[in-house]
Design an enzyme around this catalytic site. Structure first.
Site, PDB file in Angstrom:
ATOM      1  N   ARG A  28       0.819  -1.215   0.000  1.00  0.00           N
ATOM      2  CA  ARG A  28       0.000   0.000   0.000  1.00  0.00           C
ATOM      3  C   ARG A  28       0.851   1.264   0.000  1.00  0.00           C
ATOM      4  O   ARG A  28       0.486   2.266   0.608  1.00  0.00           O
ATOM      5  CB  ARG A  28      -0.946   0.023   1.212  1.00  0.00           C
ATOM      6  CG  ARG A  28      -1.976  -1.112   1.221  1.00  0.00           C
ATOM      7  CD  ARG A  28      -3.110  -0.814   0.264  1.00  0.00           C
ATOM      8  NE  ARG A  28      -4.157  -1.817   0.368  1.00  0.00           N
ATOM      9  CZ  ARG A  28      -5.305  -1.645   1.015  1.00  0.00           C
ATOM     10  NH1 ARG A  28      -5.556  -0.508   1.616  1.00  0.00           N
ATOM     11  NH2 ARG A  28      -6.201  -2.603   1.023  1.00  0.00           N
ATOM     12  N   ARG A  32      -3.564   6.514   1.126  1.00  0.00           N
ATOM     13  CA  ARG A  32      -4.077   7.708   1.814  1.00  0.00           C
ATOM     14  C   ARG A  32      -3.124   8.402   2.762  1.00  0.00           C
ATOM     15  O   ARG A  32      -3.371   9.533   3.144  1.00  0.00           O
ATOM     16  CB  ARG A  32      -5.370   7.347   2.560  1.00  0.00           C
ATOM     17  CG  ARG A  32      -6.559   7.236   1.631  1.00  0.00           C
ATOM     18  CD  ARG A  32      -7.747   6.674   2.343  1.00  0.00           C
ATOM     19  NE  ARG A  32      -7.415   5.343   2.810  1.00  0.00           N
ATOM     20  CZ  ARG A  32      -8.254   4.541   3.468  1.00  0.00           C
ATOM     21  NH1 ARG A  32      -9.467   4.976   3.748  1.00  0.00           N
ATOM     22  NH2 ARG A  32      -7.888   3.351   3.850  1.00  0.00           N
ATOM     23  N   ARG A  41      -6.884  11.437  -5.794  1.00  0.00           N
ATOM     24  CA  ARG A  41      -8.144  10.724  -5.571  1.00  0.00           C
ATOM     25  C   ARG A  41      -9.315  11.709  -5.581  1.00  0.00           C
ATOM     26  O   ARG A  41     -10.368  11.419  -6.155  1.00  0.00           O
ATOM     27  CB  ARG A  41      -8.096   9.983  -4.244  1.00  0.00           C
ATOM     28  CG  ARG A  41      -9.305   9.106  -3.983  1.00  0.00           C
ATOM     29  CD  ARG A  41      -9.295   8.670  -2.529  1.00  0.00           C
ATOM     30  NE  ARG A  41     -10.256   7.630  -2.238  1.00  0.00           N
ATOM     31  CZ  ARG A  41     -11.548   7.837  -2.012  1.00  0.00           C
ATOM     32  NH1 ARG A  41     -12.042   9.055  -2.104  1.00  0.00           N
ATOM     33  NH2 ARG A  41     -12.334   6.836  -1.727  1.00  0.00           N
ATOM     34  N   ASP A  78      -6.803  -2.652  -7.194  1.00  0.00           N
ATOM     35  CA  ASP A  78      -7.328  -3.290  -5.982  1.00  0.00           C
ATOM     36  C   ASP A  78      -7.596  -4.753  -6.269  1.00  0.00           C
ATOM     37  O   ASP A  78      -7.782  -5.139  -7.424  1.00  0.00           O
ATOM     38  CB  ASP A  78      -8.617  -2.608  -5.514  1.00  0.00           C
ATOM     39  CG  ASP A  78      -8.919  -2.997  -4.059  1.00  0.00           C
ATOM     40  OD1 ASP A  78      -8.293  -2.406  -3.167  1.00  0.00           O
ATOM     41  OD2 ASP A  78      -9.742  -3.899  -3.838  1.00  0.00           O
ATOM     42  N   TYR A 155     -14.965 -11.579   0.420  1.00  0.00           N
ATOM     43  CA  TYR A 155     -15.688 -10.326   0.153  1.00  0.00           C
ATOM     44  C   TYR A 155     -16.940 -10.571  -0.691  1.00  0.00           C
ATOM     45  O   TYR A 155     -17.977  -9.942  -0.491  1.00  0.00           O
ATOM     46  CB  TYR A 155     -14.776  -9.326  -0.556  1.00  0.00           C
ATOM     47  CG  TYR A 155     -13.725  -8.733   0.356  1.00  0.00           C
ATOM     48  CD1 TYR A 155     -14.033  -7.700   1.234  1.00  0.00           C
ATOM     49  CD2 TYR A 155     -12.425  -9.216   0.356  1.00  0.00           C
ATOM     50  CE1 TYR A 155     -13.080  -7.157   2.081  1.00  0.00           C
ATOM     51  CE2 TYR A 155     -11.457  -8.681   1.200  1.00  0.00           C
ATOM     52  CZ  TYR A 155     -11.791  -7.654   2.064  1.00  0.00           C
ATOM     53  OH  TYR A 155     -10.847  -7.123   2.908  1.00  0.00           O
TER      54      TYR A 155
END
Ligand code: CP3
Length: 356
Positions: A28, A32, A41, A78, A155
């Site tokens: 990652r 963020r 973003r 992702d 998921y």
């Protein structure tokens, strides 16, 4: 014609060849915690708008390389692109996790799923790989990736993130044949996805099995490891991916390192709950290891970060086949300067270690 790599430390370490400094990248690494990521973003409007735009995906992939002396770039995307391409309707609400509009619960839901077209619904991923390779111009290798079938199934069945993925696990106990059908479709999709990324230019491939460690030993073998092994086999006989090193990372599954190493992968990702010396022993030095600093160490002060980096490097020791990384992804509240401390210390101290 592909441009020769200026920095091939990652690929050499994955082949367990000697390198003068230990290669380092950070799971990652584009994300963020970086203000420039948050700005791009915001410009894109949403995470998926960012991930599906190859130019913007390339921009954020390169952002951490502008700040730090990283030895690899990882495709900005992702793991949930595959279920999205299967029509499950993925969205990311701001500040929340992923959600699927159409979770997979019934036999009809599973039977509806097919392997997505890699140059159709998932063309944006392959385009991003091609654009990033062009813009990297041989600076460092590009890592492509996918989720593992088990982690994707978690998921897809749950429909969102979860503490225990009890709905997905219950499908394994209540309807094992259905779970296997879902996992097989996913394994064939992941193999095609990784092969297409290799064809588009990915120079290493990684499978993230974030939730493998939630399963007990026999369930792990049956529902997670078996499908990663199926993918490793498929890639071994694939014209594009055959020569591309494969990294498997099952978080929380350190008890299974020896079995994972037997899949024919080049390397294993390792979380921070095991010493790398013990992990190395478990795999008898037969595969490279990637890890394994606790990501929360990045919230400590620089002196502590340097000390803990040295501890990880010392634990692996002066042997070939180590790729430095965190034991899981960098979190949004980390100070970007702390990542610089980590990367610089890996290079400085591993040089000392080699000379010792
Ligand atoms: O490592 C990298 O820098 C490459 C990019 C990458 C992302 N996701 C970008 C992302 C990678 C390799 C992933 C993998 C991924 N995605 C995993 C496996 C690894 C892991 O961390 O366990 C998983 C389980 C996911 C699923 C996912 N995607 C979740 C649970 C979330 C939301 C929570 C979170 O951590 O942000 C995402 C969204 C996501 N994927 C973001 C990023 C940068 C944040 C989205 C945003 O900007 O709001």
């Amino acid at each position: 014609m592909s441009i020769p790599l200026k920095n091939d430390h990652l690929l050499r370490a994955l082949r367990r060849e000697p390198v003068d400094t230990t290669p380092v990248w950070v799971m990652r690494q584009a994300g963020r915690y970086l203000p420039e990521y948050r700005a791009t973003r915001a410009k894109a409007g949403s995470f998926m708008a960012l991930a599906t735009n190859p130019e913007l995906a390339c921009e954020v992939t390169l952002q951490p390389l502008e700040r730090y002396e990283l030895d690899a770039a990882i495709l900005f995307s992702d793991i949930l692109t595959i279920p999205d391409a299967m029509g499950l309707g993925l969205s990311f609400a701001q500040g929340e996790g992923p959600q699927f509009a159409h979770p997979v619960r019934t036999r009809a839901d599973v039977e509806r799923l097919g392997v997505p077209d890699m140059e159709g619904e998932l063309r944006y991923v392959m385009d991003a790989v091609r654009v990033i390779r062009r813009e990297l111009a041989g600076r460092v290798p590009l890592i492509g990736f996918s989720g593992s079938p088990w982690t994707l199934a978690c998921y897809m069945v749950e429909g969102e993130g979860s503490r225990d993925f009890a709905t997905a696990k219950a499908m394994c106990w209540n309807e094992p044949a259905l779970a296997h059908q879902l996992l097989d479709t996913l394994a064939r999709s992941v193999a095609a996805y990784l092969s297409a990324q290799a064809a588009a230019g990915a120079q290493a491939l990684m499978i993230f099995d974030t939730w493998g460690g939630m399963l007990g030993p026999s369930a792990y073998r049956e529902f997670s490891l078996r499908y990663m092994a199926q993918i490793a086999d498929a890639l071994k006989s694939d014209a594009h991916a055959r020569e591309v090193p494969l990294i498997l990372f099952s978080k929380g599954a350190n008890a299974h390192l020896a079995e994972m190493a037997r899949t024919g992968c080049a390397a294993l990702g390792v979380d921070w709950t095991i010493d790398l010396a013990d992990a190395r022993e478990a795999v008898s030095g037969k595969v490279a290891l990637q890890g394994n600093l606790d990501p929360v160490v990045l919230r400590a002060n620089p002196e502590v970060i340097r000390r803990e980096v040295r501890r990880v490097l010392d634990s692996y020791g002066n042997h070939p086949g180590h790729v430095f990384n965190l034991g899981h992804g960098v979190t949004p509240e980390v100070d970007p300067e702390h990542v610089k401390v980590l990367v610089d210390e890996v290079h400085a101290y591993s040089r000392v270690l080699r000379a010792a």
